[in-house]
Design a protein around this motif. Structure first.
Motif, PDB file in Angstrom:
ATOM      1  N   THR A 321       0.864  -1.228  -0.037  1.00 50.60           N
ATOM      2  CA  THR A 321       0.038   0.174  -0.139  1.00 50.60           C
ATOM      3  C   THR A 321       0.878   1.424  -0.091  1.00 50.60           C
ATOM      4  N   TRP A 322       0.244   2.226  -0.068  1.00 54.51           N
ATOM      5  CA  TRP A 322       0.962   3.633  -0.034  1.00 54.51           C
ATOM      6  C   TRP A 322       0.233   4.799   0.511  1.00 54.51           C
ATOM      7  N   GLY A 323       0.614   5.672   0.849  1.00 51.96           N
ATOM      8  CA  GLY A 323      -0.243   6.581   1.709  1.00 51.96           C
ATOM      9  C   GLY A 323      -0.069   6.877   3.312  1.00 51.96           C
ATOM     10  N   GLU A 324      -0.418   7.759   3.874  1.00 52.42           N
ATOM     11  CA  GLU A 324      -0.091   7.828   5.199  1.00 52.42           C
ATOM     12  C   GLU A 324      -1.281   7.745   6.086  1.00 52.42           C
ATOM     13  N   LEU A 325      -1.438   6.756   6.913  1.00 48.00           N
ATOM     14  CA  LEU A 325      -2.689   6.549   7.732  1.00 48.00           C
ATOM     15  C   LEU A 325      -3.851   6.254   6.985  1.00 48.00           C
ATOM     16  N   VAL A 326      -3.791   5.490   6.026  1.00 46.08           N
ATOM     17  CA  VAL A 326      -4.888   4.995   5.107  1.00 46.08           C
ATOM     18  C   VAL A 326      -6.200   4.548   6.121  1.00 46.08           C
ATOM     19  N   SER A 327      -7.157   5.156   6.009  1.00 46.26           N
ATOM     20  CA  SER A 327      -8.378   4.563   6.880  1.00 46.26           C
ATOM     21  C   SER A 327      -9.065   3.266   6.350  1.00 46.26           C
ATOM     22  N   VAL A 328      -9.212   2.418   7.445  1.00 41.39           N
ATOM     23  CA  VAL A 328     -10.277   1.148   7.207  1.00 41.39           C
ATOM     24  C   VAL A 328     -11.442   1.468   7.372  1.00 41.39           C
ATOM     25  N   ARG A 329     -12.298   1.107   6.664  1.00 41.35           N
ATOM     26  CA  ARG A 329     -13.661   1.728   6.871  1.00 41.35           C
ATOM     27  C   ARG A 329     -14.823   0.300   6.779  1.00 41.35           C
ATOM     28  N   LYS A 330     -15.807   0.605   7.622  1.00 44.75           N
ATOM     29  CA  LYS A 330     -16.848  -0.525   7.705  1.00 44.75           C
ATOM     30  C   LYS A 330     -17.414  -0.879   6.316  1.00 44.75           C
ATOM     31  N   GLY A 331     -17.545   0.216   5.438  1.00 41.40           N
ATOM     32  CA  GLY A 331     -18.231  -0.117   4.067  1.00 41.40           C
ATOM     33  C   GLY A 331     -17.288   0.587   2.985  1.00 41.40           C
ATOM     34  N   PRO A 332     -17.730   0.443   1.670  1.00 41.54           N
ATOM     35  CA  PRO A 332     -16.804   1.166   0.518  1.00 41.54           C
ATOM     36  C   PRO A 332     -17.174   2.635   0.222  1.00 41.54           C
ATOM     37  N   SER A 333     -17.020   3.393   1.250  1.00 42.53           N
ATOM     38  CA  SER A 333     -17.367   4.635   1.405  1.00 42.53           C
ATOM     39  C   SER A 333     -16.729   5.618   2.161  1.00 42.53           C
ATOM     40  N   THR A 334     -16.208   6.632   1.863  1.00 39.56           N
ATOM     41  CA  THR A 334     -15.288   7.639   3.036  1.00 39.56           C
ATOM     42  C   THR A 334     -16.408   7.915   3.988  1.00 39.56           C
ATOM     43  N   GLY A 335     -17.735   7.661   3.799  1.00 41.79           N
ATOM     44  CA  GLY A 335     -18.962   8.113   4.750  1.00 41.79           C
ATOM     45  C   GLY A 335     -19.012   6.935   5.639  1.00 41.79           C
ATOM     46  N   ASP A 336     -18.424   5.818   5.511  1.00 38.04           N
ATOM     47  CA  ASP A 336     -18.725   4.801   6.320  1.00 38.04           C
ATOM     48  C   ASP A 336     -17.574   5.007   7.671  1.00 38.04           C
ATOM     49  N   ASP A 337     -17.972   4.602   8.746  1.00 33.50           N
ATOM     50  CA  ASP A 337     -17.340   4.601   9.902  1.00 33.50           C
ATOM     51  C   ASP A 337     -15.823   4.259   9.797  1.00 33.50           C
ATOM     52  N   ARG A 338     -14.702   4.974  10.198  1.00 31.26           N
ATOM     53  CA  ARG A 338     -13.487   4.241  10.119  1.00 31.26           C
ATOM     54  C   ARG A 338     -13.210   3.515  11.393  1.00 31.26           C
ATOM     55  N   MET A 339     -12.526   2.291  11.011  1.00 31.02           N
ATOM     56  CA  MET A 339     -12.195   1.447  12.116  1.00 31.02           C
ATOM     57  C   MET A 339     -10.745   1.636  12.600  1.00 31.02           C
ATOM     58  N   ARG A 355     -17.044  -2.468  -6.069  1.00 26.60           N
ATOM     59  CA  ARG A 355     -17.285  -1.059  -6.490  1.00 26.60           C
ATOM     60  C   ARG A 355     -17.929  -0.244  -5.405  1.00 26.60           C
ATOM     61  N   GLY A 356     -17.457   0.981  -5.199  1.00 26.41           N
ATOM     62  CA  GLY A 356     -18.065   1.916  -4.179  1.00 26.41           C
ATOM     63  C   GLY A 356     -17.718   3.172  -4.625  1.00 26.41           C
ATOM     64  N   GLU A 357     -17.844   4.037  -3.495  1.00 30.52           N
ATOM     65  CA  GLU A 357     -17.392   5.435  -3.780  1.00 30.52           C
ATOM     66  C   GLU A 357     -16.248   5.756  -4.530  1.00 30.52           C
ATOM     67  N   GLU A 358     -16.194   6.628  -5.680  1.00 29.56           N
ATOM     68  CA  GLU A 358     -15.243   7.177  -6.430  1.00 29.56           C
ATOM     69  C   GLU A 358     -14.253   8.096  -5.509  1.00 29.56           C
ATOM     70  N   VAL A 359     -12.969   7.746  -5.438  1.00 33.42           N
ATOM     71  CA  VAL A 359     -11.895   8.473  -4.448  1.00 33.42           C
ATOM     72  C   VAL A 359     -10.976   8.949  -5.319  1.00 33.42           C
ATOM     73  N   SER A 360     -10.605  10.258  -5.279  1.00 31.41           N
ATOM     74  CA  SER A 360      -9.822  10.772  -6.196  1.00 31.41           C
ATOM     75  C   SER A 360      -8.457  11.266  -5.353  1.00 31.41           C
ATOM     76  N   VAL A 361      -7.241  10.796  -5.767  1.00 31.95           N
ATOM     77  CA  VAL A 361      -5.966  11.473  -5.051  1.00 31.95           C
ATOM     78  C   VAL A 361      -5.181  11.913  -6.525  1.00 31.95           C
ATOM     79  N   PRO A 362      -5.267  13.205  -7.036  1.00 28.02           N
ATOM     80  CA  PRO A 362      -4.737  13.413  -8.143  1.00 28.02           C
ATOM     81  C   PRO A 362      -3.391  13.107  -8.279  1.00 28.02           C
ATOM     82  N   PRO A 363      -2.820  12.313  -9.392  1.00 24.11           N
ATOM     83  CA  PRO A 363      -3.641  12.104 -10.724  1.00 24.11           C
ATOM     84  C   PRO A 363      -4.536  10.702 -10.813  1.00 24.11           C
ATOM     85  N   TYR A 364      -4.780  10.242  -9.611  1.00 22.57           N
ATOM     86  CA  TYR A 364      -5.406   8.977  -9.769  1.00 22.57           C
ATOM     87  C   TYR A 364      -6.974   9.343  -9.245  1.00 22.57           C
ATOM     88  N   THR A 365      -7.703   8.376  -9.647  1.00 23.82           N
ATOM     89  CA  THR A 365      -9.028   8.289  -9.248  1.00 23.82           C
ATOM     90  C   THR A 365      -9.532   6.588  -9.518  1.00 23.82           C
TER      91      THR A 365
END
Length: 402
Positions: A321-339, A355-365
């Protein structure tokens, strides 16, 4: 959140143990007595690991299946907490009743590696005298364990220990300790919490990540690791040096009797399989500046390479993986609770994707999410080191998990 550069998908090549053993020829696995020097045929040590001591003991067969520098001394970090508990419970018969105040300390010390509890027992019961008592007890059979060096008597984590002595400690607990002592310690080790009690490090590395339950673990880490925190609300970095008292003024940690006190240390120990069939001890040092996620991953690669009778390997595919302190969530959405949050750059086991919520980290989606069975939650696949949005050779989940 500050993002790190996207990492490469492949892990660095690993080095076989035979190439790290001063030219000694590999020996077949035989039923040799405990402590016999034996070179592993299976263990793979990633290049970032500067030193490793490994021992795997099959209790059913009564023999080691892995030994790599098994007598080499490492600073124990939190592995010494097993000795603190044993010393406290020694001769407390006949029923080995534990006062409520001590139970409230011992349980989080075993389950969550609580340092405050270790400080209490170290300072209350004599510090280095605890190690002397334990090494003087023939039933435990310690050969390489030693108290912290002069000038560092207050640092319980600087106790010297080896992989074979760690195996001896578990064998004493399982095979010789009074039943109430055995049951108390092992029950708490089976209930190991993912986040440590004191500094919120993710401690389900090594044995806890390489194998399915049943397992029981006592982990250890020491040194300045970056981005090592976990839990739903923690966001700061931390380090652990296991102090119970300040170091001598103006002094820096130094090696004593061959024990390195400075390089980042990460240890995984415990039992694996039905009836605690195998005892596993993997003690490691890492290059200065190593991130917690990198050490976590390298220790996982090493542990998964071992011959551990009775172990069940978890289903899924490992990815970086890459990224700093990436959230693990209860469902496939940034609106789901962070575990919880992942250590930066850690390797994870992916069971399926959806498939779930589209996440964007330019230049990636990316609108794919990966389900991590060992966490029971999802991360956006944008943070997985893979060239495609949809992960290769990973089945679809079908529907979000509860």
């Amino acid at each position: 959140m500050r993002m790190l550069l996207r990492g490469a998908a492949a892990l660095a090549a690993v080095v076989t143990v035979a190439s790290l053993t001063s030219g000694a020829a590999a020996q077949p696995r035989t039923g040799k007595p405990a402590g016999t020097v034996q070179i592993s045929q299976a263990a793979q040590i990633p290049p970032g690991v500067t030193a490793a001591g490994v021992a795997v003991f099959d209790r059913e067969a009564g023999t080691f299946t892995e030994q790599v520098n098994a007598s080499a001394q490492f600073r124990s970090a939190s592995i010494v907490k097993l000795l603190l508990v044993l010393d406290f419970l020694w001769d407390r018969g006949p029923d080995y009743t534990i006062p409520a105040a001590d139970r409230a300390r011992l349980e989080p010390m075993l389950r969550g590696s609580d340092d405050n509890a270790a400080n209490h027992y170290w300072s209350t019961y004599g510090g280095p005298a605890i190690i002397k008592r334990m090494t003087d007890r023939p039933a435990v059979g310690l050969r390489d364990t030693a108290a912290p060096p002069a000038g560092y008597e207050g640092f319980w984590g600087y106790t010297a220990i080896s992989a074979r002595d760690t195996v001896a400690i578990y064998r004493y607990i399982l095979e010789k300790a009074p039943a109430p002592v055995r049951d108390f310690i092992m029950d708490n080790l089976r209930r190991s919490t993912r986040c440590s009690a004191t500094d919120h490090f993710d401690q389900h590395f090594g044995v806890a990540g390489a194998f399915d339950r049943p397992w029981a673990v006592k982990q250890g880490w020491s040194g300045k690791f970056a981005e090592g925190t976990c839990g739903p609300d923690t966001a700061s970095s931390a380090s652990r040096a296991e102090p119970a008292a300040p170091a001598p003024r103006g002094a820096a940690p130094r090696a004593a009797a061959g024990v390195n006190l400075t390089r980042p240390a990460l240890h995984t120990t415990g039992t694996v399989g039905p009836d605690d069939r195998s005892i596993v001890a993997v003690l490691t040092l890492h290059q200065d500046g190593t991130s917690y996620g990198k050490a976590y991953t390298d220790l996982g690669v090493l542990t998964r390479s071992l011959n551990v009778p009775g172990a069940k390997r978890p289903a899924g595919t490992w990815f970086g993986t890459w990224g700093e302190l990436v959230s693990v969530r209860k469902g496939p959405s940034t609106g789901d609770d962070r575990m919880t949050r992942l250590p930066a750059g850690v390797e994870v086991l992916v069971g399926c994707q959806i498939r779930g919520e589209e996440v964007s980290v330019p230049p990636y989606t990316n609108d794919w999410w990966a389900y991590l069975p060992q966490y029971g939650g999802y991360i956006s696949s944008i943070y997985i080191s893979s060239p495609d949005n949809r992960l290769p050779n990973v089945p679809e989940c079908g529907s979000p998990r509860p």
